[in-house]
Design an enzyme around this catalytic site. Structure first.
Site, PDB file in Angstrom:
ATOM      1  N   LYS A 162     -17.984 -10.970   9.407  1.00 50.70           N
ATOM      2  CA  LYS A 162     -17.252 -10.021   8.095  1.00 50.70           C
ATOM      3  C   LYS A 162     -17.309 -10.782   6.816  1.00 50.70           C
ATOM      4  O   LYS A 162     -16.178 -11.281   6.378  1.00 50.70           O
ATOM      5  CB  LYS A 162     -15.832  -9.742   8.656  1.00 50.70           C
ATOM      6  CG  LYS A 162     -15.057  -8.726   7.907  1.00 50.70           C
ATOM      7  CD  LYS A 162     -14.023  -7.951   8.391  1.00 50.70           C
ATOM      8  CE  LYS A 162     -13.324  -7.226   7.194  1.00 50.70           C
ATOM      9  NZ  LYS A 162     -12.305  -6.252   8.055  1.00 50.70           N
TER      10      LYS A 162
ATOM     11  N   ARG B 225       0.761  -1.134   0.040  1.00 55.50           N
ATOM     12  CA  ARG B 225      -0.016   0.013  -0.049  1.00 55.50           C
ATOM     13  C   ARG B 225       0.851   1.246  -0.014  1.00 55.50           C
ATOM     14  O   ARG B 225       0.514   2.086  -0.733  1.00 55.50           O
ATOM     15  CB  ARG B 225      -0.940   0.096   1.034  1.00 55.50           C
ATOM     16  CG  ARG B 225      -1.961  -1.220   1.360  1.00 55.50           C
ATOM     17  CD  ARG B 225      -3.342  -0.946   0.845  1.00 55.50           C
ATOM     18  NE  ARG B 225      -4.153  -1.962   1.230  1.00 55.50           N
ATOM     19  CZ  ARG B 225      -4.211  -3.087   0.447  1.00 55.50           C
ATOM     20  NH1 ARG B 225      -3.431  -3.428  -0.628  1.00 55.50           N
ATOM     21  NH2 ARG B 225      -4.892  -4.047   0.843  1.00 55.50           N
TER      22      ARG B 225
ATOM     23  N   SER C 201     -14.371  -4.143   2.263  1.00 57.95           N
ATOM     24  CA  SER C 201     -14.695  -3.501   1.058  1.00 57.95           C
ATOM     25  C   SER C 201     -14.285  -4.439  -0.111  1.00 57.95           C
ATOM     26  O   SER C 201     -14.808  -4.172  -1.122  1.00 57.95           O
ATOM     27  CB  SER C 201     -14.303  -1.930   1.216  1.00 57.95           C
ATOM     28  OG  SER C 201     -12.698  -1.895   1.402  1.00 57.95           O
ATOM     29  N   GLY C 202     -13.339  -5.069   0.034  1.00 55.80           N
ATOM     30  CA  GLY C 202     -12.686  -5.977  -0.985  1.00 55.80           C
ATOM     31  C   GLY C 202     -12.328  -5.758  -2.221  1.00 55.80           C
ATOM     32  O   GLY C 202     -12.401  -6.297  -3.166  1.00 55.80           O
ATOM     33  N   GLY C 203     -11.720  -4.356  -2.327  1.00 54.48           N
ATOM     34  CA  GLY C 203     -11.507  -3.807  -3.792  1.00 54.48           C
ATOM     35  C   GLY C 203     -12.557  -3.027  -4.381  1.00 54.48           C
ATOM     36  O   GLY C 203     -12.370  -2.605  -5.330  1.00 54.48           O
TER      37      GLY C 203
ATOM     38  N   ARG D  60      -9.215  -0.727   2.921  1.00 50.02           N
ATOM     39  CA  ARG D  60      -8.994   0.134   1.930  1.00 50.02           C
ATOM     40  C   ARG D  60     -10.107   1.429   1.605  1.00 50.02           C
ATOM     41  O   ARG D  60     -10.032   2.449   1.372  1.00 50.02           O
ATOM     42  CB  ARG D  60      -8.735  -0.486   0.399  1.00 50.02           C
ATOM     43  CG  ARG D  60      -7.475  -1.277   0.448  1.00 50.02           C
ATOM     44  CD  ARG D  60      -7.782  -2.312  -0.801  1.00 50.02           C
ATOM     45  NE  ARG D  60      -8.271  -3.675  -0.191  1.00 50.02           N
ATOM     46  CZ  ARG D  60      -8.498  -4.678  -0.888  1.00 50.02           C
ATOM     47  NH1 ARG D  60      -7.977  -4.422  -2.237  1.00 50.02           N
ATOM     48  NH2 ARG D  60      -9.267  -5.450  -0.265  1.00 50.02           N
TER      49      ARG D  60
ATOM     50  N   GLU E 145     -14.371 -13.875   9.531  1.00 55.86           N
ATOM     51  CA  GLU E 145     -14.128 -13.104   8.167  1.00 55.86           C
ATOM     52  C   GLU E 145     -14.013 -14.329   6.999  1.00 55.86           C
ATOM     53  O   GLU E 145     -12.606 -14.806   6.576  1.00 55.86           O
ATOM     54  CB  GLU E 145     -13.152 -12.240   8.086  1.00 55.86           C
ATOM     55  CG  GLU E 145     -12.923 -11.617   6.636  1.00 55.86           C
ATOM     56  CD  GLU E 145     -12.072 -10.515   6.438  1.00 55.86           C
ATOM     57  OE1 GLU E 145     -11.212 -10.293   7.471  1.00 55.86           O
ATOM     58  OE2 GLU E 145     -11.902  -9.943   5.498  1.00 55.86           O
TER      59      GLU E 145
HETATM   60  P1  13P Z   1     -10.763  -4.093   2.794  1.00 54.84           P
HETATM   61  O1  13P Z   1     -11.976  -3.528   3.250  1.00 54.84           O
HETATM   62  O2  13P Z   1      -9.564  -3.277   2.217  1.00 54.84           O
HETATM   63  O3  13P Z   1     -11.218  -5.335   1.856  1.00 54.84           O
HETATM   64  O4  13P Z   1     -10.038  -4.847   4.119  1.00 54.84           O
HETATM   65  C1  13P Z   1     -10.776  -5.349   4.927  1.00 54.84           C
HETATM   66  C2  13P Z   1      -9.931  -6.677   5.664  1.00 54.84           C
HETATM   67  O5  13P Z   1      -9.817  -6.493   6.875  1.00 54.84           O
HETATM   68  C3  13P Z   1      -9.490  -7.713   4.869  1.00 54.84           C
HETATM   69  O6  13P Z   1      -9.139  -8.580   5.663  1.00 54.84           O
END
Ligand code: 13P
Length: 335
Positions: free
Chosen positions: A216, A31, A258-260, A289, A174
């Protein structure tokens, strides 16, 4: 009300969500290097402490997920967990040690970190953590995720959750079904439903108190290389249908990754989910992100401009919080 249920609700209630600032040093290096900043321990702390001392932490952030390095750092004479606690948020910690190749599989992943976890959890509790995160990751293709990947990751998530609850903390479970690929939104719906159901089967089998768990998940989206477009309402309706069919009613809440997705997509989708949500589940955010991207980009060019960086983060946090309440609009986004 149990203590675990109280902690879970404090993290996700009243329009609050989670700041996922638990990027491993490997991910954080990617990042930072993407915006031409050197990934030193000092720079990682510098950026993160700007976020943690932002004004809107107070109203918008109920929990912060930290990485092992950060939970041990201090800033201006206070530990990072102390700084987070002072804002009213609860410190959390990523406790998995990453997704590795699953033996006997064709390149799928199993998340590791169970060995020695009971001792590590005691240490994290003493450092101030009251919740934890473990991420399992699945890809979609014709044959994936395989039954092997679905079952083994569910087992590990349940073993992790049992140890975390024993240590007096709330596990974030998650299971992330990745957006990568050309798959359809229906495939994402079917595979995510299967993955989440298997996780809860394993959690129930291992006697987890579901009132003291936060799920999550990913939202239900088409693959990032699929060229079909869907409306926000279609995405929200499929996401709600998937969760309603696969999450036991005892679970207090769901905090999406958020996943991208872009910051605005992740916000708008969450807002529509909440506008349409008729269930009793709290639906909020646990974004990495989608809470940090613009702030990081600005900071990388103005590393001494704390208030300018905080202004951007404060806006993003406020937009996510409005979305968690189903009160976000295009107008306030641009304001
Ligand atoms: P993002 O929201 O960037 O996908 O990250 C969340 C997260 O904790 C991924 O493990």
């Amino acid at each position: 009300m149990s203590e675990l249920n109280r902690i879970a609700l404090k993290i996700i209630s009243s329009g609050k969500g989670i700041l996922a600032a638990d990027e491993s040093n490997g991910t954080m290096t990617k990042r930072l290097e993407s915006v031409n900043v050197k990934s030193s321990e000092e720079n990682r702390l510098k950026f993160r402490s700007i976020l943690f001392t932002s004004k809107n932490m107070m109203d918008c952030i109920g929990g912060v997920i930290l990485y092992d390095e950060t939970i041990r750092q201090t800033f201006e004479g206070k530990t990072i967990p102390e700084i987070i606690t002072q804002t009213g948020a609860i410190p959390g910690i990523k406790v998995d040690t990453g997704a590795k190749k699953l033996a006997k599989s064709e390149n799928e992943k199993i998340t590791e970190g169970l060995d020695g976890l009971r001792e590590r959890l005691k240490n994290y509790y003493n450092l101030g953590a009251r919740f934890t995160k473990w991420r399992a990751v699945y890809t979609i293709s014709d044959q994936f995720p395989s039954k092997l990947a679905v079952e083994t990751n569910a087992h590990a998530l349940a073993r992790y959750s049992a140890l975390v609850q024993e240590a007096g903390m709330v596990p974030i479970v998650e299971p992330e079904v990745l957006m990568d690929g050309k798959h359809s939104i229906e495939d994402c719906f079917n595979k995510t439903s299967e993955v989440i159901k298997k996780c809860f089967d394993a959690l129930i089998f291992q006697k987890i108190d579901l009132k003291g768990v936060i799920l999550k998940p990913n939202m239900i989206l088409p693959g990032s290389n699929s060229n079909k477009k869907y409306s926000t309402e279609e995405i929200a309706n499929l996401t709600l249908k998937c969760l309603m069919n696969s999450v036991p009613s005892e679970v207090p809440g769901i905090a999406f990754l958020s996943g991208g997705q872009t910051e605005t997509e992740a916000t708008k989708n969450l807002d529509t989910i909440n506008k349409l949500n008729k269930s009793k589940f709290i639906m909020t955010y646990s974004y990495g992100r989608a809470l940090q991207q613009s702030a990081l980009k600005y900071w990388s060019k103005n590393t001494n401009d704390v208030s300018g960086t905080q202004k951007i983060f404060n806006h993003r946090a406020k937009m996510c919080s409005m979305a968690a309440l189903g009160k976000w609009t295009e107008q306030i986004e641009k304001a």
